[in-house]
Design an enzyme around this catalytic site. Structure first.
Site, PDB file in Angstrom:
ATOM      1  N   SER A 134      -1.079   3.104  47.731  1.00  0.00           N
ATOM      2  CA  SER A 134      -1.390   2.343  48.937  1.00  0.00           C
ATOM      3  C   SER A 134      -1.817   0.948  48.514  1.00  0.00           C
ATOM      4  O   SER A 134      -2.337   0.759  47.409  1.00  0.00           O
ATOM      5  CB  SER A 134      -2.513   3.004  49.730  1.00  0.00           C
ATOM      6  OG  SER A 134      -2.966   2.151  50.774  1.00  0.00           O
ATOM      7  N   TYR A 145     -11.262   6.470  49.626  1.00  0.00           N
ATOM      8  CA  TYR A 145      -9.792   6.417  49.705  1.00  0.00           C
ATOM      9  C   TYR A 145      -9.251   5.259  48.871  1.00  0.00           C
ATOM     10  O   TYR A 145      -8.274   5.419  48.129  1.00  0.00           O
ATOM     11  CB  TYR A 145      -9.358   6.259  51.162  1.00  0.00           C
ATOM     12  CG  TYR A 145      -7.857   6.121  51.333  1.00  0.00           C
ATOM     13  CD1 TYR A 145      -7.023   7.238  51.256  1.00  0.00           C
ATOM     14  CD2 TYR A 145      -7.277   4.882  51.572  1.00  0.00           C
ATOM     15  CE1 TYR A 145      -5.643   7.115  51.406  1.00  0.00           C
ATOM     16  CE2 TYR A 145      -5.899   4.751  51.719  1.00  0.00           C
ATOM     17  CZ  TYR A 145      -5.090   5.870  51.642  1.00  0.00           C
ATOM     18  OH  TYR A 145      -3.730   5.741  51.788  1.00  0.00           O
ATOM     19  N   LYS A 160      -6.677   5.691  45.676  1.00  0.00           N
ATOM     20  CA  LYS A 160      -5.355   5.081  45.560  1.00  0.00           C
ATOM     21  C   LYS A 160      -5.269   4.133  44.362  1.00  0.00           C
ATOM     22  O   LYS A 160      -4.203   3.963  43.768  1.00  0.00           O
ATOM     23  CB  LYS A 160      -4.993   4.364  46.857  1.00  0.00           C
ATOM     24  CG  LYS A 160      -4.644   5.333  47.994  1.00  0.00           C
ATOM     25  CD  LYS A 160      -3.556   6.307  47.567  1.00  0.00           C
ATOM     26  CE  LYS A 160      -3.181   7.279  48.665  1.00  0.00           C
ATOM     27  NZ  LYS A 160      -2.145   8.250  48.218  1.00  0.00           N
TER      28      LYS A 160
END
Length: 349
Positions: A238, A253, A257
């Site tokens: 991402s 998160y 990533k």
């Protein structure tokens, strides 16, 4: 006496003889008139060459011997190295994938490029449904295809080593004992302030996004190394692994990533001697069913997100199709350890 090259050149130019007579072309009107007169003189009489010849006959085969017709398949021109014909690809999160539907669309891209595909998802029923839909879609677009792609569905929890081992063995059994491509699209995100993030949820997020990527990659790599055959892995990261998203809080998160991106680079170096390429795709904001719901519930987010994207729009899941085929196919044979950001320019501003 010294003379410069330029003066010698000029002297040579002056020494050239002048043309004895100017050449003046005939007026265009005279040429046209002459052409018209020639055409009139050489004009043939009607029917002079269009006539029948009774000595020529054409025999048609009997109805039973007439060849059958087939629909015309239209091909789009592209480099042959982009073809996935003869390849077997495994896509985790292939029924839904990161933020819903991204995995499915990338699976579709591989199928349409010629690959057989194994869809791996935590929801086995959804994986089976997607496998059936993709096959029907392929048939509809290729009604004269001699060979149909093999699309299988598999249930797995990618954060579980045992589940991953069992699933990879199952895929090998159903796909002639070989896997050429792995796409790790299984993942999810949540938004909690760091000080309020439930620890068990953080463990689950890390388990799926990072552990899941690592476990699947290692299991597939064992197979590729064992059969001494090159392969390609595409991790779905991402842009959040490179920048900090605003305004939503999602520190675990983002860190996960970033780990996926660096894991791809690390494994690319470690497995290069075995002919295994490992790359990463880092999508930006994608307009999936899930993000649409989030934006409907938080309309201020859409304006904020879009204002930070140079292209002025959020991405569509289909924007990832070309990227995954490029990195999965032989078109990217000299690309490994790369992070391909598909974010409309978000991370360059």
């Amino acid at each position: 006496m010294f003379r410069s090259p330029m003066s010698l050149l000029l002297r040579g130019a002056r020494a050239l003889p002048k043309p004895s007579k100017a050449i003046i072309p005939r007026p265009a009107t005279r040429l046209i008139a002459t052409t018209r007169s020639l055409r009139k003189e050489d004009e043939t009489k009607p029917g002079q060459f269009a006539r029948t010849d009774p000595s020529i006959t054409v025999e048609y085969p009997a109805e039973k011997d007439m060849p059958s017709s087939k629909p015309v398949r239209r091909y789009k021109r592209t480099l042959g190295s982009f073809s996935m014909e003869g390849k077997v690809a495994v896509v985790t999160g292939g029924a839904r994938g990161l933020l819903c539907r991204l995995g499915y669309v990338m699976t579709q891209a591989l199928v349409e490029s010629g690959a057989d595909v194994a869809i791996v998802d935590l929801n086995g029923e959804e994986a089976a449904k997607c496998a059936k839909n993709l096959l029907e879609h392929f048939k509809g677009g290729n009604p004269d295809a001699d060979n149909l792609p093999k699309i299988t569905a598999h249930t797995a929890d990618v954060s579980s080593p045992e589940s991953v081992r069992t699933t990879i063995s199952e895929i090998l059994e159903q796909h002639n004992a070989h896997i050429d491509v792995l796409v790790t699209s299984a993942g999810f995100t949540e938004n909690f302030k760091a000080e309020d993030y439930p620890y068990d949820r953080m463990q689950k997020l890390w388990g799926v996004n990072v552990d899941g990527t690592y476990l699947c990659a290692v299991e597939v790599a064992k197979h590729m190394i064992g059969r001494k055959h090159p392969g390609s892995m595409v991790f779905i990261g991402s842009m959040s692994g490179s920048i900090v998203n605003v305004p939503q809080p999602q520190a675990p998160y983002n860190a996960a990533k970033a780990a996926v991106r660096h894991l791809a680079s690390s494994l690319a170096v470690e497995w290069a001697p075995h002919g295994i390429r490992v790359n990463c795709i880092s999508p930006g904001y994608m307009l999936t069913a899930l993000t649409k719901k989030i934006l409907d519930d938080n309309p201020e987010l859409k304006a904020k997100w879009t204002s930070l994207i140079p292209q002025g729009r959020m991405g569509n899941p289909e924007d990832l199709m070309g990227a995954v085929v490029f990195l999965a196919s032989e078109a990217s044979n000299y690309v490994t350890g790369a992070d391909l950001r598909v974010d409309g320019g978000y991370t360059v501003t």
